[in-house]
Scaffold this active site. Structure first.
Site, PDB file in Angstrom:
ATOM      1  CG  HIS A 234      -7.950   0.001   1.785  1.00 46.57           C
ATOM      2  ND1 HIS A 234      -9.264  -0.864   0.755  1.00 46.57           N
ATOM      3  CD2 HIS A 234      -7.038  -1.134   0.347  1.00 46.57           C
ATOM      4  CE1 HIS A 234      -8.557  -0.772  -0.406  1.00 46.57           C
ATOM      5  NE2 HIS A 234      -7.549  -1.154  -0.395  1.00 46.57           N
ATOM      6  CG  HIS A 271      -2.996   2.128   1.418  1.00 47.20           C
ATOM      7  ND1 HIS A 271      -1.994   1.735   0.673  1.00 47.20           N
ATOM      8  CD2 HIS A 271      -4.050   2.258   1.190  1.00 47.20           C
ATOM      9  CE1 HIS A 271      -2.668   1.326  -0.846  1.00 47.20           C
ATOM     10  NE2 HIS A 271      -3.887   1.177  -0.429  1.00 47.20           N
ATOM     11  CG  ASP A 322      -3.254  -0.862  -4.580  1.00 49.52           C
ATOM     12  OD1 ASP A 322      -4.501  -1.118  -5.175  1.00 49.52           O
ATOM     13  OD2 ASP A 322      -3.237   0.373  -3.460  1.00 49.52           O
TER      14      ASP A 322
HETATM   15  C1  NGQ Z   1     -10.439   0.598  -3.598  1.00 48.10           C
HETATM   16  N1  NGQ Z   1      -7.659   1.814  -3.740  1.00 48.10           N
HETATM   17  O1  NGQ Z   1     -10.751   0.536  -3.541  1.00 48.10           O
HETATM   18  O2  NGQ Z   1      -9.537   0.156  -5.153  1.00 48.10           O
HETATM   19  C2  NGQ Z   1      -8.898   1.695  -3.302  1.00 48.10           C
HETATM   20  C3  NGQ Z   1      -9.357   2.482  -3.963  1.00 48.10           C
HETATM   21  C4  NGQ Z   1     -11.243   4.367  -1.564  1.00 48.10           C
HETATM   22  C5  NGQ Z   1      -6.818   2.202  -2.696  1.00 48.10           C
HETATM   23  N2  NGQ Z   1      -7.028   3.000  -2.192  1.00 48.10           N
HETATM   24  C6  NGQ Z   1     -10.478   3.192  -3.466  1.00 48.10           C
HETATM   25  N3  NGQ Z   1      -5.388   2.394  -3.162  1.00 48.10           N
HETATM   26  O3  NGQ Z   1     -10.470   3.862  -0.905  1.00 48.10           O
HETATM   27  O4  NGQ Z   1     -12.345   4.262  -1.889  1.00 48.10           O
HETATM   28 ZN    ZN Z   2      -6.253  -1.558  -2.388  1.00 43.42          ZN
END
Ligand code: NGQ
Ligand code: ZN
Length: 456
Positions: A234, A271, A322
């Site tokens: 990410h 992203h 996602d």
């Molecule tokens: C996740 N989701 O890991 O599920 C992440 C949120 C984060 C997205 N980034 C949590 N859409 O990034 O710490």
């Molecule tokens: Zn994610």
């Protein structure tokens, strides 16, 4: 090794290939689920419009069961970070049985929407207090089993998650079940790699630069197990994250990553929303995949990816659902384009040359990038690739009076009920006439499991 005896042969009036629609196409399927060149034997007609199934390059399966539970305004102004608190509370209710039931239902819905494979970015590893399950890979196995039940291809990406922020702080109580040290992570990876087969590949995921300190990143990438398979991370999803990275590491996230890792076509940067012009060009040049998740990015208020500049620079992209606020490749691609139209007040943004179709450009791009990010032979209906395909509903009024110039644009822009009628994965029909072969049982189990979750 491919088992080269054809067990079935099919034909399509129009088959989507990398260069466009091929009329009157015939293909064979081998016992191992791969495509073969046509032989002289009789072929069964599967339909008028037949496309490669879409790889879904980013999924956190458990989040499907909280879709719609974070849409009520809280005390302070809501943001990605307040959504994350709701998500953490929800995650605490999920163990292996719950995960399997939720994921199997999710994967059935994915298949019916036209996704034929999924990359699971999986970080819910341990019990809520952080103690390992017995066996430690129980949660990973729940996902493997769910994919097998549903009949979807899986790239499992066990996630390395070490720190709670860029400053290297320890994991918070709610993050404890995500964490591994590098040795324990590598043991998990090794165990899972032994399970690989035609429908299951195992890659690597680094949760984010927030969660992986530099020494751990270096250590994991240098080890033998990281020498092959996809690597996902990410990155640069939120402005706050870009600012924190600048403050603690002296560079923006994508800039920092390129300075500290050999980012190439094995990488998927999920992203990658907030990019400078230089970062956009560098990402495009690297051959890495930008893993775009437009419905989640819209839902979480992330921002817009610089699509036109990235495509002009020859960048590779794919799509993911996602958080699963929506499960539809059609909706992801539609919103990828519509976000750009709304921001620029122009039309047909993804089509970069006169005469190009937006739908064809996006479907083609997402097949290629999704296949690359999956590390499996997907995305193209050619000899040696997985026989993963979808057949559109040629009885739908939306496709009446559509020809090879317009069918894909009508599919992507006009449908609100799915136009996906049949779905084949690895040569086996998983969905026929809009019904998945095991959907009643999987949905009944899902209802009972979700109904008994103790939500905080
Ligand atoms: C996740 N989701 O890991 O599920 C992440 C949120 C984060 C997205 N980034 C949590 N859409 O990034 O710490
Ligand atoms: Zn994610």
């Amino acid at each position: 090794m491919s088992d080269s005896a054809a067990i079935a042969q099919f034909k399509a009036d129009h088959l989507w290939q990398a260069h466009g629609w091929q009329a009157e196409a015939v293909f064979g399927v081998a016992a191992d689920g791969r495509l073969l060149a046509p032989a002289g034997t009789p072929a069964e007609r599967v339909g008028r419009w037949v496309l490669p199934g879409m790889p879904n390059l980013h999924s956190h399966a458990f989040q499907r069961a909280m879709a719609g539970l974070a849409e009520r305004r809280g005390k302070a102004e809501d943001s990605f970070w307040s959504w994350r608190e709701t998500m953490y509370a929800f995650a605490a209710t999920i163990g292996p049985d719950e995960l399997q039931a939720i994921a199997a239902q999710l994967y059935v819905e994915m298949l019916k929407a036209g996704y034929t494979s999924v990359c699971e970015f999986h970080y819910l590893h341990h019990q809520p207090d952080g103690a390992p399950y017995a066996p430690p890979e129980a949660m990973s196995l729940a996902l493997v089993e769910a994919a097998r039940e549903a009949g979807i291809g899986l790239t499992l990406l066990p996630v390395l998650y070490i720190s709670g922020g860029f400053d290297g702080r320890a994991l918070s109580a709610r993050q404890r079940r995500f964490g591994h040290d590098v040795d324990a992570y590598l043991r998990l990876l090794e165990t899972l790699r032994r399970q690989q087969n035609e429908e299951l590949s195992v890659g690597i995921a680094l949760h984010s630069l927030r969660a992986v300190p530099e020494p751990a990143l270096r250590e994991v990438l240098a080890c033998e197990l990281a020498a092959s398979g996809p690597i996902h991370i990410h990155i640069a999803e939120q402005v706050g994250e870009v600012q924190d990275c600048l403050a603690t590491r002296g560079a923006r996230p994508v800039e920092w990553l390129f300075g500290h890792a050999a980012v190439d076509a094995r990488w998927c940067l999920v992203h990658a929303t907030h990019l400078t012009a230089a970062e956009t060009a560098q990402l495009a040049r690297s051959g890495a995949v930008a893993g775009l998740c437009p419905s989640t990015e819209a839902n979480l208020g992330d921002g817009l990816f610089p699509l036109a500049d990235y495509l002009d620079a020859g960048g590779v992209l794919g799509i993911g659902s996602d958080s699963h606020i929506s499960i539809s490749p059609v909706e992801e691609l539609r919103w990828l384009e519509y976000g750009q139209r709304l921001a620029t007040r122009h039309r047909n943004i993804a089509a970069r040359q006169p005469g190009d179709s937006v739908g064809e450009t996006l479907w083609r791009a997402a097949l290629r990038g999704g296949a690359q990010a999956s590390g499996r032979p997907l995305g193209e209906l050619r000899e040696g690739a997985r026989a993963d395909l979808i057949v559109l509903d040629d009885g739908s009024p939306l496709l009446a009076a559509r020809d090879a110039r317009s069918a894909l644009d009508s599919f992507l822009f006009a449908g609100n009920t799915p136009l996906v009628r049949d779905v084949m994965v690895g040569g086996r029909w998983q969905v026929r006439d809009f019904r998945h072969r095991d959907e009643e049982r999987i949905a009944a189990r899902y209802r009972s499991v979700v109904g008994s979750l103790q939500l905080a």
